[in-house]
Design a protein around this motif. Structure first.
Motif, mmCIF file in Angstrom:
data_model
loop_
_atom_site.group_PDB
_atom_site.id
_atom_site.type_symbol
_atom_site.label_atom_id
_atom_site.label_comp_id
_atom_site.label_asym_id
_atom_site.label_seq_id
_atom_site.Cartn_x
_atom_site.Cartn_y
_atom_site.Cartn_z
ATOM 1 N N ALA A 174 0.831 -1.206 0.000
ATOM 2 C CA ALA A 174 0.000 0.000 0.000
ATOM 3 C C ALA A 174 0.865 1.256 0.000
ATOM 4 N N THR A 175 0.495 2.202 -0.844
ATOM 5 C CA THR A 175 1.228 3.463 -0.942
ATOM 6 C C THR A 175 0.274 4.551 -1.422
ATOM 7 N N GLU A 176 0.559 5.797 -1.057
ATOM 8 C CA GLU A 176 -0.279 6.917 -1.478
ATOM 9 C C GLU A 176 0.174 7.502 -2.801
ATOM 10 N N SER A 177 1.380 7.141 -3.241
ATOM 11 C CA SER A 177 1.930 7.676 -4.487
ATOM 12 C C SER A 177 2.784 6.614 -5.163
ATOM 13 N N ARG A 234 -7.982 -1.640 -10.326
ATOM 14 C CA ARG A 234 -8.601 -0.309 -10.374
ATOM 15 C C ARG A 234 -7.964 0.629 -9.348
ATOM 16 N N ALA A 235 -7.621 0.083 -8.175
ATOM 17 C CA ALA A 235 -6.958 0.905 -7.153
ATOM 18 C C ALA A 235 -5.605 1.402 -7.667
ATOM 19 N N PHE A 236 -4.881 0.546 -8.374
ATOM 20 C CA PHE A 236 -3.599 0.942 -8.954
ATOM 21 C C PHE A 236 -3.814 2.019 -10.022
ATOM 22 N N LEU A 237 -4.824 1.840 -10.871
ATOM 23 C CA LEU A 237 -5.084 2.808 -11.933
ATOM 24 C C LEU A 237 -5.523 4.155 -11.359
ATOM 25 N N LYS A 238 -6.176 4.167 -10.222
ATOM 26 C CA LYS A 238 -6.516 5.425 -9.567
ATOM 27 C C LYS A 238 -5.250 6.190 -9.175
ATOM 28 N N LEU A 239 -4.233 5.459 -8.702
ATOM 29 C CA LEU A 239 -2.964 6.102 -8.363
ATOM 30 C C LEU A 239 -2.265 6.629 -9.619
ATOM 31 N N VAL A 240 -2.340 5.870 -10.716
ATOM 32 C CA VAL A 240 -1.779 6.336 -11.981
ATOM 33 C C VAL A 240 -2.481 7.623 -12.412
#
Length: 241
Positions: free
Chosen positions: A14-17, A45-51
């Motif tokens: 887990a990471t914010e950026s 989808r969670a990864f793509l939100k960070l992208v």
């Protein structure tokens, strides 16, 4: 003309950026794709939100197609996953953590892509296996990743001894992973099964703020309080002398 299958690395936790682990050009390329194959659609989808936070996605997230490929996927379903690429569409193969197709069911899709003439392009990102080898101080010239060992205590001890013997004979570092809630039991099994002088490295939460890497002999691990690694992704390594 066929599309390209991009092998997209994920974070190791887990990471914010993404900026400290995923290169900018990888994020930018990921943002332009609208078809992904992933182990789990929700986490993809969670990864793509960070992208999207740094590189706006080409389409709204709800319109991006994510097909799942995991241990439950039947071999005959792989052709369907590849079909968009055969029709000329670029795609991204996304792992749950780290790089795709290494200790990951995506390897089967990559192999089929080669067989069908689809270009495969690996992208730069974190690999827990390589990071662990780098930080362990053990032999980085020759190493083998063995995945999970048997859960039965007797069979596990026997397998550890076999791999320790190989390590001693070939001067080869042996790597393992374990279900995170069994980390303590696995470290105990390594310390109990190996010769006192065998070096054991425990590499936890690599690339994360809680990262911890420590290499000690089996004898010293038996006399040391285990690290704080319960339910944390960990790579174990050993090198016998």
């Amino acid at each position: 003309m066929t599309g390209t299958l991009y092998l997209i690395p994920n974070t190791l936790g887990a990471t914010e950026s993404l900026d400290h682990v995923i290169p900018t050009h990888v994020q930018a390329l990921t943002a332009r794709l609208d078809y992904f194959v992933a182990e789990n659609a929700k986490t993809a989808r969670a990864f793509l939100k960070l992208v999207d936070a740094g590189h706006p996605l080409a389409k709204p997230l709800q319109q991006i197609e994510i097909a799942e490929l995991n241990v439950n996927t039947k071999a005959e379903a792989l052709a369907g996953l590849l079909q968009p690429m055969l029709a000329g569409r670029d795609a991204g193969l996304l792992s749950e953590a780290g790089v795709p197709a290494v200790a990951d069911p995506g390897a089967d899709l990559v192999r089929l892509a080669h067989q069908r003439g689809v270009t495969v392009k690996p992208l730069v990102g974190p690999s827990s296996i390589l990071l662990a080898v780098m930080a362990s101080g053990l032999n980085g010239q020759s190493f083998a990743f063995n995945g999970y060992l048997p859960t039965d205590a007797g069979q596990r001890a026997q397998r550890i001894k076999e791999l320790e013997a190989r390590s001693r004979k070939e001067r080869q570092t042996q790597l393992f992973i374990e279900t995170p809630y069994r980390n303590a039991q696995f470290l105990q099994a390594l310390a109990d099964s190996c010769a006192p002088s065998t070096l054991i490295c425990v590499a936890t939460d690599l690339s994360l703020p809680t990262e911890s890497v420590r290499t000690l002999s089996a004898a010293k691990w038996k006399a040391t309080t285990p690290p704080d690694f319960h339910k944390k992704p960990t790579v174990f390594l050993l090198l016998a002398s």
